[in-house]
Design an enzyme around this catalytic site. Structure first.
Site, PDB file in Angstrom:
ATOM      1  N   ASN A 226       0.821  -1.202   0.000  1.00  0.00           N
ATOM      2  CA  ASN A 226       0.000   0.000   0.000  1.00  0.00           C
ATOM      3  C   ASN A 226       0.865   1.266   0.000  1.00  0.00           C
ATOM      4  O   ASN A 226       0.354   2.375   0.108  1.00  0.00           O
ATOM      5  CB  ASN A 226      -0.938  -0.015   1.209  1.00  0.00           C
ATOM      6  CG  ASN A 226      -2.358   0.369   0.844  1.00  0.00           C
ATOM      7  OD1 ASN A 226      -2.805   1.440   1.224  1.00  0.00           O
ATOM      8  ND2 ASN A 226      -3.062  -0.466   0.094  1.00  0.00           N
ATOM      9  N   HIS A 229      -0.205   4.730  -1.394  1.00  0.00           N
ATOM     10  CA  HIS A 229      -1.670   4.726  -1.504  1.00  0.00           C
ATOM     11  C   HIS A 229      -2.385   5.557  -0.444  1.00  0.00           C
ATOM     12  O   HIS A 229      -3.553   5.911  -0.645  1.00  0.00           O
ATOM     13  CB  HIS A 229      -2.205   3.288  -1.474  1.00  0.00           C
ATOM     14  CG  HIS A 229      -1.952   2.534  -2.754  1.00  0.00           C
ATOM     15  ND1 HIS A 229      -0.687   2.210  -3.190  1.00  0.00           N
ATOM     16  CD2 HIS A 229      -2.796   2.056  -3.710  1.00  0.00           C
ATOM     17  CE1 HIS A 229      -0.766   1.549  -4.342  1.00  0.00           C
ATOM     18  NE2 HIS A 229      -2.033   1.450  -4.681  1.00  0.00           N
TER      19      HIS A 229
HETATM   20  O1  LIG Z   1      -2.684  -5.853  -2.948  1.00  0.00           O
HETATM   21  C1  LIG Z   1      -2.562  -4.989  -2.086  1.00  0.00           C
HETATM   22  O2  LIG Z   1      -2.539  -5.267  -0.878  1.00  0.00           O
HETATM   23  C2  LIG Z   1      -2.468  -3.555  -2.442  1.00  0.00           C
HETATM   24  O3  LIG Z   1      -2.528  -2.701  -1.569  1.00  0.00           O
HETATM   25  C3  LIG Z   1      -2.289  -3.221  -3.883  1.00  0.00           C
HETATM   26  C4  LIG Z   1      -2.704  -1.807  -4.257  1.00  0.00           C
HETATM   27  O4  LIG Z   1      -1.943  -1.455  -5.407  1.00  0.00           O
HETATM   28  C5  LIG Z   1      -4.170  -1.694  -4.674  1.00  0.00           C
HETATM   29  O5  LIG Z   1      -4.418  -0.398  -5.171  1.00  0.00           O
HETATM   30  C6  LIG Z   1      -5.200  -2.074  -3.638  1.00  0.00           C
HETATM   31  O6  LIG Z   1      -6.478  -2.162  -4.240  1.00  0.00           O
HETATM   32  C7  LIG Z   1      -5.329  -1.069  -2.533  1.00  0.00           C
HETATM   33  O7  LIG Z   1      -6.178  -1.605  -1.582  1.00  0.00           O
HETATM   34  P1  LIG Z   1      -6.814  -0.786  -0.376  1.00  0.00           P
HETATM   35  O8  LIG Z   1      -6.915  -1.819   0.687  1.00  0.00           O
HETATM   36  O9  LIG Z   1      -5.899   0.334  -0.010  1.00  0.00           O
HETATM   37  O10 LIG Z   1      -8.114  -0.303  -0.877  1.00  0.00           O
HETATM   38 ZN   LIG Z   2      -2.741   0.382  -6.308  1.00  0.00          ZN
END
Ligand SMILES: O=C(O)C(=O)C[C@@H](O)[C@H](O)[C@H](O)COP(=O)(O)O
Ligand SMILES: [Zn+2]
Ligand SMILES: NC(=O)c1ccc[n+]([C@@H]2O[C@H](COP(=O)([O-])OP(=O)(O)OC[C@H]3O[C@@H](n4cnc5c(N)ncnc54)[C@H](O)[C@@H]3O)[C@@H](O)[C@H]2O)c1
Length: 348
Positions: A226, A229
Site C-alpha cells: 500500500n 496509496h
Molecule cells: O494488494 C494490495 O494489498 C495492495 O494494496 C495493492 C494496491 O496497489 C491496490 O491499489 C489495492 O487495491 C489497494 O487496496 P486498499 O486496501 O488500499 O483499498
Molecule cells: Zn494500487
C-alpha cells in the site's frame, strides 16, 4: 490467498482447459465496453460457445454496487448455479468488481482473472483483494477472495493507451521501492518503456505473491503493498469528486510515491539523495498532477478513511531506504497535507 498465475502464451489455453471441464455448468464473461471490443476477439476461441457476456461501462466511476447489480441480475436471470465460473476480462476495475460480485453471488462462485491492462497484470489481478468504491472512498466495500486462477497474456497490452501503460508502471515502481532496490536502480537507468513487458510482469507478480503469501489478509507486511496509496487514494478520491479532473489510479499512486517518500525523509528514514532519485524517475514517466495548495487540506482529509488506520491514527507505509518498505508508521493529517504542498511546489 494464493492462486495459480499463468503468464505468457500458455495462459489462455490453460484457461480453456479449466472452462471446458464438465464440472463447470456455465461460463459468464465480465468485460467493460473497451475490453469486450478489443480483448474478446483474442479470447473467444478459448471460451465455450455458449458463454454469456455481461458488459459494464468502462471507467473508475462504474466501480460501484450498481455495476455489481448488473452482474448479479444477469447471473440470476440466467439461473447461474454455484458451479458457474465468472471470467473477468479487463483492467483493475473489472477484476476488482468481478471478484467482489462473484464472491457474494450465492455466497460465492468461482471466478478467474484475465487482466488486460499493465496495472491489472502486475498488481490488481493478484492477491485476492476485490471490491468497489462507495460514497467517494476507494474500495470501501470489498472482500479478500482468491480467484481460482489468473491468466496473463501480455499481448493484450498491444491495444492499451500509453497513458494506461504508464499508470500500471506506477505499481511496478512501487514494488521496486518497497522490496527491490537493484531493480529500481537498473530500471531508472534504462527508462520505463519496453517492447516486451513479460519479464517485468513476471517479476512484479512474483514479488507481490511473496508478500501476499506472508500476510494474505493485510494485518502486517501486506501493508507494504500500500506504499504510495495513503496519499494516492486520497488524491484519486478527491479528484473523482471534481468534474473533468480525474487522475488514473496509477497516476495518483505515482504522486503518492513522491509524497510518502518525502514523509520518509521527514522521519529520518530516507536520504534526500534517494528522494531525489525517486522524484527524477517518477517525473521521467509522469506529469505532475495539478491541484492548488488551497485544496491540500481537503485532499488530506480523505486519508482519514484509509484501511490501514487504527482509530484516529493514520498508519502509513514509508521507506527505510530504497527497497526497504516499513509499515504502520503513524502520520498526521497535517503531515499528509504538508507532503502534498511539497509535491505541489516541485517543478517537474
Ligand atoms: O494488494 C494490495 O494489498 C495492495 O494494496 C495493492 C494496491 O496497489 C491496490 O491499489 C489495492 O487495491 C489497494 O487496496 P486498499 O486496501 O488500499 O483499498
Ligand atoms: Zn494500487
Ligand atoms: N485488487 C488490487 O490488488 C488492486 C491493485 C491495484 C489497483 N487496483 C484497482 O484497479 C483499478 C485500476 O485498474 P486499471 O488501471 O486497469 O483501470 P481500468 O480497469 O479502468 O482500465 C483502464 C482503461 O483501459 C481499458 N482497457 C483495459 N484493457 C484494455 C486493452 N487491452 N486495450 C485497450 N483498452 C483497455 C479499460 O476499458 C479502461 O478504459 C482501480 O480501481 C484500483 O483501485 C486493485
Amino acid at each position: 490467498m494464493d492462486s495459480s498465475v499463468l503468464i505468457g502464451p500458455e495462459a489462455l489455453p490453460a484457461l480453456a482447459e479449466l472452462l471446458f471441464r464438465p464440472a463447470v455448468t456455465r461460463v459468464f464473461v465480465l468485460a467493460d465496453g473497451n475490453t469486450s471490443r478489443l480483448c474478446l476477439p483474442l479470447l473467444e476461441k478459448h471460451l465455450p460457445p455458449d458463454y454469456c457476456l455481461i458488459e459494464i461501462p468502462a471507467g473508475e466511476e462504474y466501480k460501484t454496487l450498481e455495476s455489481c447489480t448488473t452482474v448479479w441480475s444477469t447471473l440470476t436471470e440466467q439461473r447461474a448455479d454455484r458451479h458457474a465460473v465468472l471470467v473477468n476480462v479487463g483492467g483493475g476495475v473489472v477484476t476488482d468488481l468481478g471478484g467482489f460480485a462473484a464472491a457474494l453471488y450465492k455466497r460465492g462462485i468461482r471466478f478467474v482473472q484475465v487482466p488486460t491492462t499493465l496495472l491489472a497484470q502486475v498488481d490488481a489481478s493478484v492477491g485476492g483483494k476485490t471490491g468497489v468504491d462507495f460514497q467517494g472512498y476507494k474500495n470501501q466495500l470489498g472482500v479478500f477472495q482468491a480467484p481460482a486462477a489468473v491468466f496473463i497474456e501480455p499481448q493484450f497490452l498491444q491495444t492499451l493507451d500509453p497513458r494506461q501503460l504508464k499508470s500500471g508502471y506506477a505499481e511496478v515502481l512501487k514494488h521496486w521501492l518497497i522490496a527491490d532496490a537493484a531493480a529500481f536502480d537498473q530500471n531508472r537507468r534504462l527508462g520505463w518503456l519496453t517492447d516486451d513487458w513479460t519479464d517485468i510482469i513476471r517479476e512484479s507478480v512474483a514479488l507481490k505473491q511473496r508478500i501476499v503469501a506472508q500476510d494474505p489478509l493485510e494485518s502486517g507486511p501486506r501493508k507494504l503493498l500500500n506504499f504510495g496509496h495513503t496519499v494516492g487514494h486520497a488524491l484519486e478520491s478527491y479528484l473523482l469528486t471534481q468534474p473533468s479532473r480525474e487522475a488514473l489510479h496509477g497516476e495518483a499512486v505515482a504522486a503518492g510515491l513522491v509524497c510518502e517518500s518525502w514523509l520518509s525523509v521527514q522521519r529520518g528514514l530516507l536520504s534526500s539523495d534517494d528522494l531525489d532519485r525517486i522524484e527524477t524517475f517518477v517525473f521521467s514517466v509522469f506529469d505532475k498532477i495539478a491541484f492548488v495548495s488551497l485544496e491540500t487540506d481537503a485532499i488530506a482529509e480523505f486519508a482519514l478513511q484509509d484501511k490501514k488506520n487504527a482509530g484516529n491514527t493514520i498508519n502509513c507505509t514509508l521507506l527505510n531506504g530504497i527497497g526497504n518498505g516499513v509499515f504502520d508508521q503513524p502520520v498526521t493529517v497535517v503531515e499528509i497535507a504538508e507532503s502534498l504542498r511539497y509535491y505541489h511546489r516541485l517543478s517537474a
